[in-house]
Design a protein around this motif. Structure first.
Motif, PDB file in Angstrom:
ATOM      1  N   THR A  61       0.845  -1.200   0.000  1.00  0.00           N
ATOM      2  CA  THR A  61       0.000   0.000   0.000  1.00  0.00           C
ATOM      3  C   THR A  61       0.887   1.259   0.000  1.00  0.00           C
ATOM      4  OG1 THR A  61      -1.624  -1.166   1.311  1.00  0.00           O
ATOM      5  CG2 THR A  61      -1.815   1.222   1.269  1.00  0.00           C
ATOM      6  N   ASP A  62       1.909   1.239   0.832  1.00  0.00           N
ATOM      7  CA  ASP A  62       2.811   2.405   0.908  1.00  0.00           C
ATOM      8  C   ASP A  62       3.414   2.705  -0.461  1.00  0.00           C
ATOM      9  OD1 ASP A  62       2.285   2.344   3.539  1.00  0.00           O
ATOM     10  OD2 ASP A  62       4.310   1.801   4.207  1.00  0.00           O
ATOM     11  N   LYS A  63       3.844   1.626  -1.116  1.00  0.00           N
ATOM     12  CA  LYS A  63       4.503   1.817  -2.412  1.00  0.00           C
ATOM     13  C   LYS A  63       3.531   2.462  -3.417  1.00  0.00           C
ATOM     14  CE  LYS A  63       7.145  -0.441  -5.875  1.00  0.00           C
ATOM     15  NZ  LYS A  63       7.552  -1.609  -6.587  1.00  0.00           N
ATOM     16  N   MET A  64       2.309   1.977  -3.415  1.00  0.00           N
ATOM     17  CA  MET A  64       1.326   2.562  -4.349  1.00  0.00           C
ATOM     18  C   MET A  64       1.075   4.031  -4.012  1.00  0.00           C
ATOM     19  SD  MET A  64      -1.472  -0.303  -5.268  1.00  0.00           S
ATOM     20  CE  MET A  64      -1.518  -1.519  -3.981  1.00  0.00           C
ATOM     21  N   MET A  65       0.975   4.316  -2.723  1.00  0.00           N
ATOM     22  CA  MET A  65       0.733   5.712  -2.326  1.00  0.00           C
ATOM     23  C   MET A  65       1.903   6.598  -2.750  1.00  0.00           C
ATOM     24  SD  MET A  65      -1.098   5.746   1.357  1.00  0.00           S
ATOM     25  CE  MET A  65      -2.704   5.021   1.650  1.00  0.00           C
ATOM     26  N   ARG A  66       3.112   6.072  -2.600  1.00  0.00           N
ATOM     27  CA  ARG A  66       4.272   6.884  -2.976  1.00  0.00           C
ATOM     28  C   ARG A  66       4.302   7.115  -4.488  1.00  0.00           C
ATOM     29  NH1 ARG A  66       7.145   3.871   1.463  1.00  0.00           N
ATOM     30  NH2 ARG A  66       7.737   2.284  -0.050  1.00  0.00           N
ATOM     31  N   ILE A  67       3.961   6.072  -5.252  1.00  0.00           N
ATOM     32  CA  ILE A  67       3.952   6.241  -6.715  1.00  0.00           C
ATOM     33  C   ILE A  67       2.903   7.291  -7.107  1.00  0.00           C
ATOM     34  CG2 ILE A  67       3.420   5.124  -8.927  1.00  0.00           C
ATOM     35  CD1 ILE A  67       4.679   2.561  -7.798  1.00  0.00           C
ATOM     36  N   ILE A  68       1.724   7.182  -6.526  1.00  0.00           N
ATOM     37  CA  ILE A  68       0.665   8.141  -6.881  1.00  0.00           C
ATOM     38  C   ILE A  68       1.104   9.565  -6.511  1.00  0.00           C
ATOM     39  CG2 ILE A  68      -1.730   8.854  -6.473  1.00  0.00           C
ATOM     40  CD1 ILE A  68      -2.260   5.838  -5.700  1.00  0.00           C
ATOM     41  N   ALA A  69       1.603   9.719  -5.281  1.00  0.00           N
ATOM     42  CA  ALA A  69       2.011  11.058  -4.836  1.00  0.00           C
ATOM     43  C   ALA A  69       3.114  11.606  -5.743  1.00  0.00           C
ATOM     44  CB  ALA A  69       2.496  11.003  -3.387  1.00  0.00           C
TER      45      ALA A  69
ATOM     46  N   ARG B  13      -0.584   6.081 -14.895  1.00  0.00           N
ATOM     47  CA  ARG B  13      -0.066   5.146 -13.891  1.00  0.00           C
ATOM     48  C   ARG B  13      -0.633   5.502 -12.512  1.00  0.00           C
ATOM     49  NH1 ARG B  13       5.678   4.272 -11.962  1.00  0.00           N
ATOM     50  NH2 ARG B  13       5.864   2.040 -11.607  1.00  0.00           N
ATOM     51  N   ALA B  14      -0.687   6.793 -12.242  1.00  0.00           N
ATOM     52  CA  ALA B  14      -1.238   7.226 -10.960  1.00  0.00           C
ATOM     53  C   ALA B  14      -2.702   6.814 -10.857  1.00  0.00           C
ATOM     54  CB  ALA B  14      -1.101   8.741 -10.805  1.00  0.00           C
ATOM     55  N   VAL B  15      -3.457   7.006 -11.938  1.00  0.00           N
ATOM     56  CA  VAL B  15      -4.880   6.658 -11.917  1.00  0.00           C
ATOM     57  C   VAL B  15      -5.052   5.150 -11.696  1.00  0.00           C
ATOM     58  CG1 VAL B  15      -6.972   6.525 -13.339  1.00  0.00           C
ATOM     59  CG2 VAL B  15      -5.595   8.618 -13.336  1.00  0.00           C
ATOM     60  N   ARG B  16      -4.250   4.367 -12.382  1.00  0.00           N
ATOM     61  CA  ARG B  16      -4.369   2.913 -12.198  1.00  0.00           C
ATOM     62  C   ARG B  16      -4.110   2.517 -10.743  1.00  0.00           C
ATOM     63  NH1 ARG B  16      -1.724  -2.173 -12.087  1.00  0.00           N
ATOM     64  NH2 ARG B  16       0.425  -1.540 -12.418  1.00  0.00           N
ATOM     65  N   TYR B  17      -3.086   3.098 -10.143  1.00  0.00           N
ATOM     66  CA  TYR B  17      -2.807   2.748  -8.741  1.00  0.00           C
ATOM     67  C   TYR B  17      -3.901   3.249  -7.799  1.00  0.00           C
ATOM     68  CZ  TYR B  17       1.663   0.558  -9.632  1.00  0.00           C
ATOM     69  OH  TYR B  17       2.635  -0.303 -10.043  1.00  0.00           O
ATOM     70  N   CYS B  18      -4.499   4.367  -8.154  1.00  0.00           N
ATOM     71  CA  CYS B  18      -5.630   4.841  -7.332  1.00  0.00           C
ATOM     72  C   CYS B  18      -6.724   3.780  -7.314  1.00  0.00           C
ATOM     73  CB  CYS B  18      -6.199   6.144  -7.890  1.00  0.00           C
ATOM     74  SG  CYS B  18      -5.241   7.580  -7.437  1.00  0.00           S
ATOM     75  N   ARG B  19      -7.034   3.244  -8.504  1.00  0.00           N
ATOM     76  CA  ARG B  19      -8.082   2.206  -8.559  1.00  0.00           C
ATOM     77  C   ARG B  19      -7.650   0.986  -7.759  1.00  0.00           C
ATOM     78  NH1 ARG B  19      -9.527   5.946  -9.104  1.00  0.00           N
ATOM     79  NH2 ARG B  19     -10.003   7.089 -10.987  1.00  0.00           N
ATOM     80  N   GLN B  20      -6.383   0.659  -7.871  1.00  0.00           N
ATOM     81  CA  GLN B  20      -5.893  -0.518  -7.159  1.00  0.00           C
ATOM     82  C   GLN B  20      -5.966  -0.335  -5.641  1.00  0.00           C
ATOM     83  OE1 GLN B  20      -2.758  -1.927  -9.585  1.00  0.00           O
ATOM     84  NE2 GLN B  20      -2.040  -3.355  -8.013  1.00  0.00           N
ATOM     85  N   LEU B  21      -5.844   0.924  -5.230  1.00  0.00           N
ATOM     86  CA  LEU B  21      -5.957   1.214  -3.791  1.00  0.00           C
ATOM     87  C   LEU B  21      -7.412   1.241  -3.339  1.00  0.00           C
ATOM     88  CD1 LEU B  21      -3.563   4.135  -2.753  1.00  0.00           C
ATOM     89  CD2 LEU B  21      -3.531   1.796  -1.940  1.00  0.00           C
ATOM     90  N   GLY B  22      -8.299   1.084  -4.311  1.00  0.00           N
ATOM     91  CA  GLY B  22      -9.720   1.081  -3.977  1.00  0.00           C
ATOM     92  C   GLY B  22     -10.342   2.465  -3.966  1.00  0.00           C
TER      93      GLY B  22
ATOM     94  N   VAL C  64     -13.760   6.055  -8.721  1.00  0.00           N
ATOM     95  CA  VAL C  64     -13.638   6.945  -9.862  1.00  0.00           C
ATOM     96  C   VAL C  64     -14.175   8.330  -9.564  1.00  0.00           C
ATOM     97  CG1 VAL C  64     -14.317   7.284 -12.260  1.00  0.00           C
ATOM     98  CG2 VAL C  64     -13.985   4.965 -11.369  1.00  0.00           C
ATOM     99  N   LYS C  65     -15.352   8.373  -8.939  1.00  0.00           N
ATOM    100  CA  LYS C  65     -16.025   9.666  -8.796  1.00  0.00           C
ATOM    101  C   LYS C  65     -15.294  10.645  -7.866  1.00  0.00           C
ATOM    102  CE  LYS C  65     -19.463   8.291  -5.285  1.00  0.00           C
ATOM    103  NZ  LYS C  65     -18.984   6.976  -4.912  1.00  0.00           N
ATOM    104  N   THR C  66     -14.307  10.167  -7.165  1.00  0.00           N
ATOM    105  CA  THR C  66     -13.589  11.087  -6.266  1.00  0.00           C
ATOM    106  C   THR C  66     -12.614  12.007  -7.006  1.00  0.00           C
ATOM    107  OG1 THR C  66     -11.943   9.394  -5.912  1.00  0.00           O
ATOM    108  CG2 THR C  66     -13.643   9.604  -4.226  1.00  0.00           C
ATOM    109  N   ASN C  67     -12.349  11.735  -8.265  1.00  0.00           N
ATOM    110  CA  ASN C  67     -11.369  12.535  -9.026  1.00  0.00           C
ATOM    111  C   ASN C  67     -10.085  12.743  -8.232  1.00  0.00           C
ATOM    112  OD1 ASN C  67     -13.071  12.869 -11.168  1.00  0.00           O
ATOM    113  ND2 ASN C  67     -14.042  14.654 -10.242  1.00  0.00           N
ATOM    114  N   ALA C  68      -9.506  11.627  -7.844  1.00  0.00           N
ATOM    115  CA  ALA C  68      -8.365  11.664  -6.925  1.00  0.00           C
ATOM    116  C   ALA C  68      -7.207  12.517  -7.458  1.00  0.00           C
ATOM    117  CB  ALA C  68      -7.887  10.246  -6.660  1.00  0.00           C
TER     118      ALA C  68
END
Ligand code: SER
Length: 596
Positions: free
Chosen positions: A271-279, A312-321, A324-328
């Protein structure tokens, strides 16, 4: 604890006291270097000056510079690699050399007045020597004279203690690096640069060689100093963090992701890794979109890198659960703008574009991501995704090749990259491979042709202001050896007559054989004199201004703040021809032109 702003400010104040001119960060997009997509180091915009060209601000400079490092994209997700970084740097352009450079860093780090670091927490390395250059005894002796114990001085080879060139050729040299002990335990007497608790915080490069095309290291005309402190890393280290994402530069982003995903940062490594990639990716995307040169997502060059980051960020957002509607992406981008807009006002200025483009790209990808992932699941039965399949994922579902590779790797499947490239080239004249080559390519391809096209760009800019009106303002410029590309503010498509008039105007100035004059002034003076152009420098800074004057008509044809290089006389341009026009964004048009 030291705050980000305080660290930036202290660094600049210190070097101001040492008679350095403080210069602004340039744009992330190299204007006159067709061989690189992004500025990747603090010294990158200064390459011509390291090679001997005079800098308008003098021979002692300091700044913080925006950089994008795409080479590290696969490493993103760890604690300290980032796509976007800020570099604190000071330079001597043929001015001081080793002793003052080393003394300055030591004073800044250890003096009570500045960072006040306990010297016991520091270790250094110097260049160990090889067939191209000798052991840097001089640097070692200087460290010893400053009181650094022998056992805290390491010596390493080219891999570690040599920096540059930034491309295949150009200025480079041995460096001496300073390491900081970040652990709570007492630092050991003997310094070991390979121990992860010793973190490199400052790199002092003695740029005294020019690497040639043949791979030789020739002495440069002047001996330079180029130093770099990776800001994120230094800020983390000085605050006792092993993880850069714990600093104020990233914390609002990981917190934002915690809220959006209802997961905690620091509990589960995946989870940390995905968060770091997205950030990381969202932050880099905001800086690319928010740059005054305004790159937008596309399948080419900088636009492709940007697209990859966002998707890539969008894909990891989905993977983190994250739904879509949050426009992360946009939600996080707002935080990035908040964190940085005081330091980089262009982000505030361009924020609508940043949010709109992110939103558009997120929506576009969202509409195909699910289907694409389903399609992907069907592939790879024989442990291979062939070129056609990878291309279909790209063209129909918008999967950047690297994303397909990443997904495939997770399932231990191979992707036929060559096959993909072949398909791609079959469909598109300009290929992604072109973009790839640019990362590898040599820097500062300041061939005669680049200078000619650059001067032609100034003439085109002036012509458009004559033909269409003074609302025409540059939005972006890119030059390759073959053509120029110019983006500018204008609402409508140019009609045939306007194109012809523009072309004729430029060709008329070429025929008149007008000379190009370069002067140095402050930005303030340049603006008062009527100079135009995209520039990032502040009012008081000294810049170069290129003027094309028509003595016959007694008028100034063009006057722009610009780094150059240019030709001496317009007659060197030959014949100018506009080859293409496009719309790039709302209210922005693009022209491509060649010289024959
Ligand atoms: N160019 C060197 C670096 O980027 C020092 O500034 O590390």
């Amino acid at each position: 604890m030291i705050k980000a702003n305080e660290l930036r400010q202290k660094f600049l104040d210190f070097f101001r006291e040492k008679n350095h001119a403080i210069i602004s960060s340039t744009s992330l997009i190299p204007e006159n270097d067709p061989t690189a997509l992004f500025i990747s180091a603090g010294m990158h915009p200064l390459v011509p000056n390291l090679l001997g060209e005079k800098h308008p601000a003098g021979t002692r400079l300091a700044n913080f510079q925006k950089c994008i490092r795409t080479g590290d994209i696969e490493e993103i997700g760890d604690l300290y690699h980032h796509t976007f970084i800020e570099m604190l740097g000071n330079w001597s352009l043929g001015d001081y050399f080793k002793r003052p450079a080393i003394e300055y860093s030591w004073e800044f780090l250890t003096s009570k007045k500045w960072l006040n670091i306990n010297p016991d927490k520091l270790g250094v390395t110097v260049f160990a020597g090889d067939q191209d250059a000798p052991l840097d005894k001089e640097a070692r002796d200087i460290w010893i004279s400053l009181g650094v114990p022998q056992e805290r001085i390491g010596a390493l080879g080219k891999e570690d203690n040599w920096w540059g060139p930034v491309g295949q050729t150009g200025p480079c040299g041995p460096d001496t690096e300073i390491f900081y002990w970040i652990s709570d335990q007492r630092p050991p007497k003997k310094f070991d640069p390979k121990d992860a608790r010793w973190v490199e915080i400052w790199n002092n490069v003695f740029m005294q060689y020019n690497k040639t095309k043949q791979g030789a290291f020739e002495p440069l005309k002047q001996k330079n100093v180029d130093t770099g402190m990776g800001f994120e890393r230094v800020l983390a280290a000085l605050n006792g963090f092993q993880d850069d994402y714990r600093t104020e530069l990233f914390k609002p982003l990981t917190q934002g992701l915690e809220n959006l995903s209802e997961k905690k940062y620091g509990v589960d490594e995946e989870t940390d890794k995905m968060m770091r990639i997205i950030a990381d990716h969202v932050r880099a995307a905001v800086f690319i979109l928010g740059d005054d040169y305004g790159v937008t997502p596309s399948n080419l060059d900088q636009g492709y890198i940007l697209r990859r980051l966002i998707r890539r960020a969008v894909r990891y957002c989905r993977q983190l659960g994250i739904e879509v509607k949050t426009n992360a992406a946009v939600a996080l981008a707002r935080k990035v703008v908040e964190i940085y807009s005081k330091t980089y006002p262009e982000l505030e200025h361009n924020k609508d574009r940043v949010f709109n483009e992110l939103q558009k790209e997120e929506d576009k990808f969202e509409s195909t991501l699910e289907k694409g992932l389903k399609e992907f699941q069907k592939l790879g039965k024989d442990r291979l995704i062939d070129g056609k399949e990878a291309f279909k994922l790209f063209s129909t579902y918008g999967f950047p090749l690297e994303m397909t590779q990443e997904l495939a790797q997770e399932k231990n499947i191979k992707v036929d990259v060559k096959g993909f490239e072949k398909e791609y080239q079959g469909h598109q004249k300009l290929s992604r491979a072109g973009a790839k080559q640019k990362f590898k390519g040599g820097l500062a391809d300041e061939t005669e042709q680049t200078a000619r096209l650059h001067t032609a760009t100034h003439l085109l800019h002036a012509a458009l202001r004559q033909v269409l009106g003074s609302h025409v303002e540059q939005r972006g410029s890119n030059i390759t050896a073959q053509r120029l590309r110019f983006d500018f503010v204008h609402d409508e498509k140019l009609n045939h007559e306007q194109i012809k008039k523009t072309q004729d105007w430029v060709n008329d100035k070429i025929k008149k054989a007008l000379s190009i004059k370069c002067e140095e002034k402050t930005v303030k003076q340049a603006k008062e004199d009527g100079a135009i152009g995209i520039f990032t420098q502040k009012y008081g800074e000294r810049v170069k201004v290129y003027t094309i004057h028509d003595p016959g008509a007694k008028e100034i044809v063009s006057m722009e703040i610009c780094g150059g290089p240019h030709v001496q006389n317009t007659k060197e341009l030959g014949h100018f021809e506009i080859t293409k026009q496009q719309a790039v964004a709302a209210g922005v048009r693009r022209l491509k032109a060649v010289l024959k």
